[in-house]
Design a protein around this motif. Sequence first.
Motif, PDB file in Angstrom:
ATOM      1  N   ILE A 148      30.563  46.638  52.286  1.00 42.61           N
ATOM      2  CA  ILE A 148      31.524  45.590  51.934  1.00 42.61           C
ATOM      3  C   ILE A 148      32.598  46.205  51.049  1.00 42.61           C
ATOM      4  CG2 ILE A 148      31.812  43.305  50.884  1.00 42.61           C
ATOM      5  CD1 ILE A 148      28.634  43.155  51.102  1.00 42.61           C
ATOM      6  N   GLN A 149      33.856  45.883  51.323  1.00 38.80           N
ATOM      7  CA  GLN A 149      34.941  46.410  50.494  1.00 38.80           C
ATOM      8  C   GLN A 149      35.288  45.424  49.386  1.00 38.80           C
ATOM      9  OE1 GLN A 149      38.656  47.477  52.480  1.00 38.80           O
ATOM     10  NE2 GLN A 149      38.831  49.215  51.080  1.00 38.80           N
ATOM     11  N   ALA A 150      35.312  45.932  48.168  1.00 37.06           N
ATOM     12  CA  ALA A 150      35.622  45.092  47.011  1.00 37.06           C
ATOM     13  C   ALA A 150      37.122  44.922  46.851  1.00 37.06           C
ATOM     14  CB  ALA A 150      35.042  45.724  45.751  1.00 37.06           C
ATOM     15  N   GLN A 151      37.499  43.898  46.121  1.00 39.58           N
ATOM     16  CA  GLN A 151      38.900  43.656  45.792  1.00 39.58           C
ATOM     17  C   GLN A 151      39.174  44.156  44.372  1.00 39.58           C
ATOM     18  OE1 GLN A 151      41.063  42.374  48.132  1.00 39.58           O
ATOM     19  NE2 GLN A 151      39.250  42.620  49.428  1.00 39.58           N
ATOM     20  N   ALA A 152      40.355  44.699  44.160  1.00 40.66           N
ATOM     21  CA  ALA A 152      40.745  45.154  42.828  1.00 40.66           C
ATOM     22  C   ALA A 152      41.243  43.984  41.998  1.00 40.66           C
ATOM     23  CB  ALA A 152      41.834  46.213  42.936  1.00 40.66           C
ATOM     24  N   LEU A 153      41.143  44.111  40.682  1.00 37.96           N
ATOM     25  CA  LEU A 153      41.720  43.124  39.774  1.00 37.96           C
ATOM     26  C   LEU A 153      43.108  43.628  39.379  1.00 37.96           C
ATOM     27  CD1 LEU A 153      41.462  40.545  38.128  1.00 37.96           C
ATOM     28  CD2 LEU A 153      40.343  41.880  36.321  1.00 37.96           C
ATOM     29  N   ILE A 154      44.136  42.904  39.806  1.00 40.58           N
ATOM     30  CA  ILE A 154      45.522  43.321  39.576  1.00 40.58           C
ATOM     31  C   ILE A 154      46.248  42.226  38.805  1.00 40.58           C
ATOM     32  CG2 ILE A 154      47.704  43.939  40.686  1.00 40.58           C
ATOM     33  CD1 ILE A 154      46.056  45.037  43.031  1.00 40.58           C
ATOM     34  N   GLU A 155      46.910  42.631  37.735  1.00 41.70           N
ATOM     35  CA  GLU A 155      47.708  41.698  36.932  1.00 41.70           C
ATOM     36  C   GLU A 155      49.124  42.235  36.804  1.00 41.70           C
ATOM     37  OE1 GLU A 155      44.444  39.546  33.988  1.00 41.70           O
ATOM     38  OE2 GLU A 155      45.999  40.825  33.142  1.00 41.70           O
ATOM     39  N   ASN A 156      50.087  41.421  37.177  1.00 43.75           N
ATOM     40  CA  ASN A 156      51.503  41.806  37.101  1.00 43.75           C
ATOM     41  C   ASN A 156      51.757  43.154  37.787  1.00 43.75           C
ATOM     42  OD1 ASN A 156      52.138  39.483  35.521  1.00 43.75           O
ATOM     43  ND2 ASN A 156      51.377  40.546  33.696  1.00 43.75           N
ATOM     44  N   GLY A 157      51.095  43.334  38.912  1.00 39.64           N
ATOM     45  CA  GLY A 157      51.293  44.553  39.691  1.00 39.64           C
ATOM     46  C   GLY A 157      50.535  45.764  39.189  1.00 39.64           C
ATOM     47  N   VAL A 158      49.725  45.605  38.148  1.00 40.44           N
ATOM     48  CA  VAL A 158      48.981  46.720  37.571  1.00 40.44           C
ATOM     49  C   VAL A 158      47.499  46.544  37.858  1.00 40.44           C
ATOM     50  CG1 VAL A 158      48.372  47.948  35.437  1.00 40.44           C
ATOM     51  CG2 VAL A 158      50.679  47.019  35.733  1.00 40.44           C
ATOM     52  N   SER A 159      46.887  47.560  38.442  1.00 38.66           N
ATOM     53  CA  SER A 159      45.453  47.537  38.691  1.00 38.66           C
ATOM     54  C   SER A 159      44.716  47.883  37.400  1.00 38.66           C
ATOM     55  CB  SER A 159      45.096  48.559  39.773  1.00 38.66           C
ATOM     56  OG  SER A 159      43.696  48.654  39.921  1.00 38.66           O
ATOM     57  N   ILE A 160      43.774  47.043  37.018  1.00 46.34           N
ATOM     58  CA  ILE A 160      43.031  47.281  35.781  1.00 46.34           C
ATOM     59  C   ILE A 160      41.978  48.352  36.047  1.00 46.34           C
ATOM     60  CG2 ILE A 160      41.507  46.259  34.048  1.00 46.34           C
ATOM     61  CD1 ILE A 160      42.984  43.646  34.419  1.00 46.34           C
TER      62      ILE A 160
END
Length: 307
Positions: A148-160
């Motif tokens: 399963i592929q996870a999703q990234a946490l992105i805020e204001n275009g920045v990946s945490i």
Amino acid sequence: MEILTENPSLVLPPSIATIGCFDGVHRGHRYLIQQVCEAAVKRGLHTTLITFPIHPRQVMQADYQPQLLSCLPQKTALLKQLQADYCLMLPFTHELSRLSAKEFMNMLHEQFNIQALLIGYDHRFGHNRSEGFQDYCRYGKELGMEIIQAQALIENGVSISSSTIRKLLKEGNVKDANHFLGYSYYLDGKVVNGYKVGRTLGFPTANLRPSCPDKLIPEEGVYAVHVYLKEQRFAGMLNIGHRPTLNNGSDLSIEVHILDFNADIYDQSMRIEFVQRIRTEQKFTGLNELIEQLQQDRKEVRKLLLE
């Protein structure tokens, strides 16, 4: 959560797992682990986090200095706060590094009963780092393991990510680093003897020797911090640097002036949580100019933390 170390008798129930160093156990990691837990509920599986006691590059490169966000005891304590069932501390060895992605996945499946694997959006593993998600899906199908592929946490275009947080700390931007971490970045250790010049200036300081020599020290400068001593919290003004006005040489000092505090705390444990950088380190023309600036710094720290 149960913390596990690899041993021949270790038997896990059928699990869905994810793999990572989890340095800092920041909000991006927590989002990933949340996805693991949600996928486990849907499939009736347990959850296992697979990580390593030391950074893999420290095994492969003897001179590698990792600049960690969290050392092992700190990382373990942070992981224990989460909802996963198990955390497997997998020793990273040269033998393990030589496994292909398929061989590594087969080991997880056969030895640790991993039935499904959730993979970070940019995570790669195995000896051949050119392999990617589609390759892992193909291997999983052959092994009987769901990928399963996870999703990234992105805020204001920045990946945490850990690398993003390290960059912020190296710039002295502890405020944004704390936001991405989900908690205040901190250093802990013992109070040790320093040069004892601060007390002659009216600003006595406690010098910190960090308990983890591999942990990243933020950019030099003056910071507003919270100081913890025996579970009591105080406001503090921290200086990281070489004290150029006092000709401190090449020695890096981490010293904190604790506001409204006067006690002997040598050799005690101390924890310093970063709140905000006040200014960069400066060289002044003399002690009077330095004292005047320190007074201004203290006013700003007091306003930030106590008013």
